[in-house]
Scaffold this active site. Structure first.
Site, PDB file in Angstrom:
ATOM      1  N   VAL A 152     -17.814   0.967  -1.456  1.00 17.69           N
ATOM      2  CA  VAL A 152     -18.036   2.275  -2.012  1.00 17.69           C
ATOM      3  C   VAL A 152     -19.061   2.352  -3.138  1.00 17.69           C
ATOM      4  O   VAL A 152     -20.067   3.093  -3.091  1.00 17.69           O
ATOM      5  CB  VAL A 152     -16.647   2.685  -2.617  1.00 17.69           C
ATOM      6  CG1 VAL A 152     -16.816   3.704  -3.808  1.00 17.69           C
ATOM      7  CG2 VAL A 152     -15.411   2.957  -1.672  1.00 17.69           C
ATOM      8  N   TYR A 209       0.729  -1.165   0.109  1.00 17.41           N
ATOM      9  CA  TYR A 209       0.163  -0.108   0.022  1.00 17.41           C
ATOM     10  C   TYR A 209       0.900   1.279   0.139  1.00 17.41           C
ATOM     11  O   TYR A 209       2.203   1.206   0.252  1.00 17.41           O
ATOM     12  CB  TYR A 209      -1.077  -0.071   1.192  1.00 17.41           C
ATOM     13  CG  TYR A 209      -2.263   0.978   1.084  1.00 17.41           C
ATOM     14  CD1 TYR A 209      -2.960   0.672  -0.009  1.00 17.41           C
ATOM     15  CD2 TYR A 209      -2.515   1.928   1.985  1.00 17.41           C
ATOM     16  CE1 TYR A 209      -4.213   1.414  -0.058  1.00 17.41           C
ATOM     17  CE2 TYR A 209      -3.644   2.701   1.775  1.00 17.41           C
ATOM     18  CZ  TYR A 209      -4.585   2.529   0.744  1.00 17.41           C
ATOM     19  OH  TYR A 209      -5.434   3.145   0.654  1.00 17.41           O
TER      20      TYR A 209
END
Length: 299
Positions: free
Chosen positions: A120, A18
């Site tokens: 989302v 990440y």
């Protein structure tokens, strides 16, 4: 801590892939909700009994208790469902900002998105519905497709289609009743992105916030030259960094989302509640393909 979800970004942080990595040793988890038990003498904004969520990433929410500086936490209403509070700071905020920041959308306008069954995606459907914005929602074909379509339609989706249908002439039928989208939201990459882009209005914007297919975003040259489409990126962590000195923007967004929750217009994504001691099962479930249920650690 009361509850904390397992998000794909949490897994990526553990894997070391990440964009931000916590210094080791570290506690996993970037999102969750906790209850304040005690406060220091100089704390003014929080009191025992308040519910709080992380103000930024890297807090480490997969724990039963923690001691944090006041500025690392945001107060949220304690009368909203605990699963809504636990999943508030990443996915709904991402959906809210992408709908608000890239195109000026009015009631009756439309948005197209892939990975529509993601956290989302589900938030986009509900926030758009509350604003009178139509949604075209793209999902991968799967054995339980009819049930998934039914669930997304119940959230307020206007159209739910598979990636294969993006390439078919029947897409024209959708645009007989709603305008072509001015905004596309991409969480996949690869062919899905290319096909979705074909349906975007001239001068429209595609925002990429994820890359589940692990393939590059591919755009025909003609889309730039003849249709002047715009390609942008969005990362909620960066937005929070950029607005660190603008508490009003953050507070107004959180207030708007909490009001939607209180009115029943925004619910938590489909969740599976997992006791903390079974964290391995939660991590494994998060990494499986066709995951439509978010794993929530109960702390």
């Amino acid at each position: 801590m009361l509850a904390a979800p397992v998000n794909p970004a949490d897994i990526n942080m553990i894997q070391g892939t990440y964009a931000i990595l916590s210094p080791l040793p570290a506690v996993g988890g970037n999102e969750g909700v906790g209850e304040v038990l005690e406060v220091g003498r100089r704390v003014t904004a929080l009191k025992p009994g308040d519910w709080v969520i992380p103000a930024g990433a890297g807090v480490g929410t997969w724990r039963t208790q923690g001691v944090f500086p006041e500025e690392m936490l945001l107060k949220v209403p304690s009368d909203i469902p605990v699963l809504c509070a636990a999943t508030l700071s990443v996915n709904p905020c991402t959906a809210y900002r992408m709908l608000a920041d890239f195109e000026t959308l009015a009631p009756g306008d439309s948005v197209i998105q892939n990975a529509a069954n993601s956290g989302v995606g589900q938030a986009v459907i509900q926030i758009a519905k509350a604003s009178g914005i139509k949604t075209i929602n793209v999902v991968r074909d799967r054995p339980d497709l009819p049930q998934l379509v039914e669930r997304l339609m119940a959230l307020g989706a206007d159209h739910v289609i598979t990636e294969e249908m993006l390439r078919k002439p029947e897409m024209k039928d959708i645009f007989k009743s709603i305008p072509k989208p001015r905004l596309a939201l991409n969480c996949v990459g690869g062919k899905s992105t290319t096909e979705m882009l074909r349906h975007l209005q001239p001068k429209g914007t595609m925002v990429t916030y994820g890359g589940m297919a692990k393939q590059p975003v591919m755009v025909p040259v003609s889309a730039f030259i003849f249709r002047d489409v715009r390609l942008r990126g969005f990362w909620m962590t960066q937005w929070k960094k950029d607005h660190a000195q603008d508490q009003k923007s953050l507070t107004s967004m959180m207030d708007a989302l909490c009001q939607l929750i209180q009115r029943g217009q925004l619910t938590a994504p489909a969740c599976t509640e997992v006791p903390l001691q079974d964290y391995k099962a939660a991590l494994e479930a998060t990494m499986k393909p066709f995951t439509s249920s978010k794993q929530i650690l109960l702390l």
